[in-house]
Motif scaffolding. Sequence first.
Motif, PDB file in Angstrom:
ATOM      1  N   LEU A   1      56.933  37.566  28.434  1.00 23.18           N
ATOM      2  CA  LEU A   1      56.394  38.901  28.676  1.00 23.18           C
ATOM      3  C   LEU A   1      55.387  38.874  29.818  1.00 23.18           C
ATOM      4  CD1 LEU A   1      57.184  41.408  26.980  1.00 23.18           C
ATOM      5  CD2 LEU A   1      54.883  41.315  25.974  1.00 23.18           C
ATOM      6  N   PHE A   2      54.489  37.870  29.756  1.00 25.83           N
ATOM      7  CA  PHE A   2      53.453  37.697  30.769  1.00 25.83           C
ATOM      8  C   PHE A   2      54.078  37.523  32.154  1.00 25.83           C
ATOM      9  CE2 PHE A   2      50.892  34.580  33.208  1.00 25.83           C
ATOM     10  CZ  PHE A   2      49.753  35.343  33.399  1.00 25.83           C
ATOM     11  N   LEU A   3      55.100  36.649  32.204  1.00 24.61           N
ATOM     12  CA  LEU A   3      55.763  36.395  33.489  1.00 24.61           C
ATOM     13  C   LEU A   3      56.478  37.641  33.987  1.00 24.61           C
ATOM     14  CD1 LEU A   3      57.181  32.768  33.134  1.00 24.61           C
ATOM     15  CD2 LEU A   3      55.261  33.564  34.530  1.00 24.61           C
ATOM     16  N   ALA A   4      57.146  38.339  33.042  1.00 22.46           N
ATOM     17  CA  ALA A   4      57.903  39.530  33.418  1.00 22.46           C
ATOM     18  C   ALA A   4      56.982  40.590  34.009  1.00 22.46           C
ATOM     19  CB  ALA A   4      58.648  40.090  32.200  1.00 22.46           C
ATOM     20  N   SER A   5      55.798  40.731  33.398  1.00 24.94           N
ATOM     21  CA  SER A   5      54.880  41.766  33.880  1.00 24.94           C
ATOM     22  C   SER A   5      54.337  41.413  35.259  1.00 24.94           C
ATOM     23  CB  SER A   5      53.728  41.957  32.883  1.00 24.94           C
ATOM     24  OG  SER A   5      52.929  40.789  32.871  1.00 24.94           O
ATOM     25  N   HIS A   6      54.437  40.112  35.644  1.00 27.39           N
ATOM     26  CA  HIS A   6      53.920  39.706  36.951  1.00 27.39           C
ATOM     27  C   HIS A   6      55.020  39.412  37.957  1.00 27.39           C
ATOM     28  CE1 HIS A   6      49.594  39.471  36.194  1.00 27.39           C
ATOM     29  NE2 HIS A   6      49.904  39.084  34.966  1.00 27.39           N
TER      30      HIS A   6
ATOM     31  N   GLY B   1      48.451  35.256  49.088  1.00 24.53           N
ATOM     32  CA  GLY B   1      49.092  34.045  48.587  1.00 24.53           C
ATOM     33  C   GLY B   1      48.812  33.844  47.110  1.00 24.53           C
ATOM     34  N   LEU B   2      49.354  32.745  46.579  1.00 29.20           N
ATOM     35  CA  LEU B   2      49.230  32.470  45.143  1.00 29.20           C
ATOM     36  C   LEU B   2      47.792  32.242  44.723  1.00 29.20           C
ATOM     37  CD1 LEU B   2      52.369  30.178  44.891  1.00 29.20           C
ATOM     38  CD2 LEU B   2      52.069  32.397  43.743  1.00 29.20           C
ATOM     39  N   GLY B   3      46.931  31.904  45.678  1.00 24.70           N
ATOM     40  CA  GLY B   3      45.515  31.729  45.388  1.00 24.70           C
ATOM     41  C   GLY B   3      44.878  32.991  44.830  1.00 24.70           C
ATOM     42  N   ASP B   4      45.479  34.143  45.133  1.00 19.45           N
ATOM     43  CA  ASP B   4      44.956  35.409  44.606  1.00 19.45           C
ATOM     44  C   ASP B   4      44.877  35.379  43.078  1.00 19.45           C
ATOM     45  OD1 ASP B   4      44.612  36.369  47.083  1.00 19.45           O
ATOM     46  OD2 ASP B   4      46.244  37.843  47.038  1.00 19.45           O
ATOM     47  N   TYR B   5      45.889  34.775  42.438  1.00 19.41           N
ATOM     48  CA  TYR B   5      45.866  34.680  40.977  1.00 19.41           C
ATOM     49  C   TYR B   5      44.698  33.832  40.514  1.00 19.41           C
ATOM     50  CZ  TYR B   5      50.528  36.733  40.605  1.00 19.41           C
ATOM     51  OH  TYR B   5      51.581  37.570  40.656  1.00 19.41           O
ATOM     52  N   ILE B   6      44.504  32.713  41.191  1.00 16.48           N
ATOM     53  CA  ILE B   6      43.419  31.807  40.806  1.00 16.48           C
ATOM     54  C   ILE B   6      42.085  32.525  40.972  1.00 16.48           C
ATOM     55  CG2 ILE B   6      42.311  29.608  41.328  1.00 16.48           C
ATOM     56  CD1 ILE B   6      45.042  28.604  42.316  1.00 16.48           C
ATOM     57  N   ASN B   7      41.947  33.173  42.118  1.00 12.58           N
ATOM     58  CA  ASN B   7      40.728  33.926  42.411  1.00 12.58           C
ATOM     59  C   ASN B   7      40.444  34.991  41.350  1.00 12.58           C
ATOM     60  OD1 ASN B   7      38.806  33.673  44.268  1.00 12.58           O
ATOM     61  ND2 ASN B   7      39.948  34.591  45.974  1.00 12.58           N
ATOM     62  N   ARG B   8      41.492  35.761  41.090  1.00  7.41           N
ATOM     63  CA  ARG B   8      41.346  36.850  40.126  1.00  7.41           C
ATOM     64  C   ARG B   8      41.058  36.292  38.740  1.00  7.41           C
ATOM     65  NH1 ARG B   8      46.445  40.252  39.596  1.00  7.41           N
ATOM     66  NH2 ARG B   8      46.660  39.789  41.822  1.00  7.41           N
ATOM     67  N   GLY B   9      41.780  35.208  38.393  1.00 10.39           N
ATOM     68  CA  GLY B   9      41.587  34.570  37.098  1.00 10.39           C
ATOM     69  C   GLY B   9      40.156  34.086  36.938  1.00 10.39           C
ATOM     70  N   LEU B  10      39.628  33.512  38.026  1.00 10.37           N
ATOM     71  CA  LEU B  10      38.244  33.027  37.962  1.00 10.37           C
ATOM     72  C   LEU B  10      37.282  34.185  37.759  1.00 10.37           C
ATOM     73  CD1 LEU B  10      38.217  30.327  40.814  1.00 10.37           C
ATOM     74  CD2 LEU B  10      37.893  29.921  38.364  1.00 10.37           C
ATOM     75  N   ALA B  11      37.511  35.275  38.504  1.00 11.16           N
ATOM     76  CA  ALA B  11      36.608  36.422  38.414  1.00 11.16           C
ATOM     77  C   ALA B  11      36.678  37.059  37.031  1.00 11.16           C
ATOM     78  CB  ALA B  11      36.963  37.441  39.484  1.00 11.16           C
ATOM     79  N   MET B  12      37.890  37.124  36.457  1.00 11.31           N
ATOM     80  CA  MET B  12      38.064  37.805  35.176  1.00 11.31           C
ATOM     81  C   MET B  12      38.008  36.831  34.008  1.00 11.31           C
ATOM     82  SD  MET B  12      41.186  40.160  36.518  1.00 11.31           S
ATOM     83  CE  MET B  12      41.807  40.480  34.893  1.00 11.31           C
ATOM     84  N   ASN B  13      37.714  35.554  34.335  1.00 10.01           N
ATOM     85  CA  ASN B  13      37.692  34.522  33.303  1.00 10.01           C
ATOM     86  C   ASN B  13      38.992  34.511  32.512  1.00 10.01           C
ATOM     87  OD1 ASN B  13      36.622  32.398  32.023  1.00 10.01           O
ATOM     88  ND2 ASN B  13      35.089  33.520  30.837  1.00 10.01           N
ATOM     89  N   ASN B  14      40.123  34.584  33.239  1.00 13.59           N
ATOM     90  CA  ASN B  14      41.446  34.655  32.626  1.00 13.59           C
ATOM     91  C   ASN B  14      42.243  33.389  32.974  1.00 13.59           C
ATOM     92  OD1 ASN B  14      44.132  35.101  32.078  1.00 13.59           O
ATOM     93  ND2 ASN B  14      44.023  37.301  32.535  1.00 13.59           N
ATOM     94  N   THR B  15      42.328  32.480  31.993  1.00 12.36           N
ATOM     95  CA  THR B  15      42.973  31.187  32.236  1.00 12.36           C
ATOM     96  C   THR B  15      44.442  31.340  32.587  1.00 12.36           C
ATOM     97  OG1 THR B  15      41.523  30.428  30.480  1.00 12.36           O
ATOM     98  CG2 THR B  15      43.117  28.845  31.340  1.00 12.36           C
ATOM     99  N   GLN B  16      45.097  32.308  31.941  1.00  7.58           N
ATOM    100  CA  GLN B  16      46.530  32.514  32.195  1.00  7.58           C
ATOM    101  C   GLN B  16      46.791  32.785  33.669  1.00  7.58           C
ATOM    102  OE1 GLN B  16      48.107  35.527  29.654  1.00  7.58           O
ATOM    103  NE2 GLN B  16      47.441  34.469  27.794  1.00  7.58           N
ATOM    104  N   LEU B  17      45.967  33.644  34.257  1.00  4.24           N
ATOM    105  CA  LEU B  17      46.146  33.969  35.672  1.00  4.24           C
ATOM    106  C   LEU B  17      45.898  32.743  36.554  1.00  4.24           C
ATOM    107  CD1 LEU B  17      44.608  37.527  36.201  1.00  4.24           C
ATOM    108  CD2 LEU B  17      46.998  36.819  36.350  1.00  4.24           C
ATOM    109  N   ILE B  18      44.853  31.975  36.217  1.00  2.00           N
ATOM    110  CA  ILE B  18      44.563  30.754  36.993  1.00  2.00           C
ATOM    111  C   ILE B  18      45.765  29.824  36.943  1.00  2.00           C
ATOM    112  CG2 ILE B  18      43.100  28.711  37.169  1.00  2.00           C
ATOM    113  CD1 ILE B  18      40.812  30.343  36.032  1.00  2.00           C
ATOM    114  N   LEU B  19      46.282  29.646  35.713  1.00  2.00           N
ATOM    115  CA  LEU B  19      47.427  28.746  35.549  1.00  2.00           C
ATOM    116  C   LEU B  19      48.648  29.264  36.294  1.00  2.00           C
ATOM    117  CD1 LEU B  19      47.206  27.565  31.846  1.00  2.00           C
ATOM    118  CD2 LEU B  19      46.969  26.202  33.940  1.00  2.00           C
ATOM    119  N   LEU B  20      48.848  30.576  36.250  1.00  2.00           N
ATOM    120  CA  LEU B  20      50.003  31.150  36.947  1.00  2.00           C
ATOM    121  C   LEU B  20      49.938  30.798  38.431  1.00  2.00           C
ATOM    122  CD1 LEU B  20      52.504  32.980  36.928  1.00  2.00           C
ATOM    123  CD2 LEU B  20      50.990  34.937  37.360  1.00  2.00           C
TER     124      LEU B  20
END
Lengths: 253, 210
Positions: free
Chosen positions: B8-13, B165-184
Amino acid sequence: MIRMQQVSKTFDHGQTFAVQEVNLEVADGETLVLLGTSGCGKTTTLKMINRLVEPSSGIIEVDGRNVMDCPLQKLRRNIGYAFQGVGLFPHFTVGENITIGLRLDGRPKKERLARAREMLALVALEEEFIDRYPHQLSGGQQQRVGVARALAGAPKNLLMDEPFGALDAITRDTLQKEYLKLQRELNKTVIFVTHDIIEALTVADRIAVMHAGRIEQVGSKTEILQQPATDFVRHLFAKPAEQLRDYWEAMHE
Amino acid sequence: MSESALALFLASHATELGQKTVEHLLLTGISTGLAIGLGLPLGVLVAKNSLVRGPVLGIVGVFQTIPSLAMLAFLLPLLGIGFKPAITALTLYALLPIVRNTYTGLAGIDRDIIEAAAGLGFTERQKLLLIELPLATPVIIAGIRTAAVIGVGIATLSSFIGAGGLGDYINRGLAMNNTQLILLGACSAAILALIIDFLLGLLGRALRKA
Ligand SMILES: Nc1ncnc2c1ncn2[C@@H]1O[C@H](COP(=O)(O)OP(=O)(O)OP(=O)(O)O)[C@@H](O)[C@H]1O
Ligand SMILES: [Mg+2]
């Protein structure tokens, strides 16, 4: 014609001389054998003729022209060279190796193929070698491809640096005979380097004996054998007979 | 996370992931391409001219020692934010492996082969194009492979200066404290690096056979 006048080469600013005050003249259609022990300056002498090595002093002429005045590529393309290190191109097939000179000249593929076949036959290699790569050949076969490559451009002058060095006595004998036959037809001007006395006597019109960078004697086979000019020359030709005698004596003890 | 939650997570992204991957590929591809265009001639120059060898290898080596974030920070006042400074930084990083491998590949060719080419009357240009570069190709490809893989990694950082780039996920994950996004972001970049390495490896092998 190839002519060397007072040619010297030093690699260490005059402390030692790899080649010293060499005078040589090779007439058109003649095979001059350069005979000498390892490290005496044979390869250096050859390399100076097509300017792979620049002489430190002296004058070298090929067909009446000072080699220093010839455009480098033109000079080299007009002199066939079978290198001591062979130096086949590993990413080219045997056929491509042999005809690389023709390719540089922009000759059509069909002509190159025919030429490669012809040259292979000349050095007594079967036609199926044409599509093989150098690493799929024995050392002696590679050497023969090197000779074929040197001959392919039909150069008037030929430099051969121990071209049959890696061959057994029988194949060597075949190729020496082949060479003589060929030379009668093609009449090239050849300097043939070897340290094998029998080979020298087989292919030579004249022999130049070299020792420690100097030419000890130049002459016909008879002259060299019957009137050796120096102790070194006498010794050089006496050596095999001496060894053979020692061997016999040891065997019959 | 259960399997279906992951799906589901992957599909939404999915759409965004595709877009970020394309951005990431562009960052890496363009910078590696530029580094090849610049590094190959530099490598040839370094191999042919011993006078410039030390300085050139030294300078391209220095780029590699600058920490990636520091490099981006340096370029910020010069080139602003966005794609351009990111490409510049990535290109400078990719330069060393390409220059060095081009040099190593050329320097490693058997002397007898080079001498034969010269002795047969090749011009310098013919020798380079027909003999030296083809023989150095496996080593050069290895350098390009290294450059591309390093590039994929460093490209994740260019998100910090707004290059996407894919770093956007890491960046966003760090800002939102969202491990899933960092991992993605991190996993996608890692997989991308592996795929690129694999494909360039295939290319290298194909060229070796050709
Ligand atoms: N590029 C070089 N730099 C320094 N010394 C060299 C160089 N090339 C050759 N020499 C030296 O010059 C001398 C003659 O070498 P050369 O290769 O001409 O000998 P050669 O007669 O061909 O020997 P071989 O029969 O072993 O091939 C040797 O002492 C060698 O060490
Ligand atoms: Mg020699």
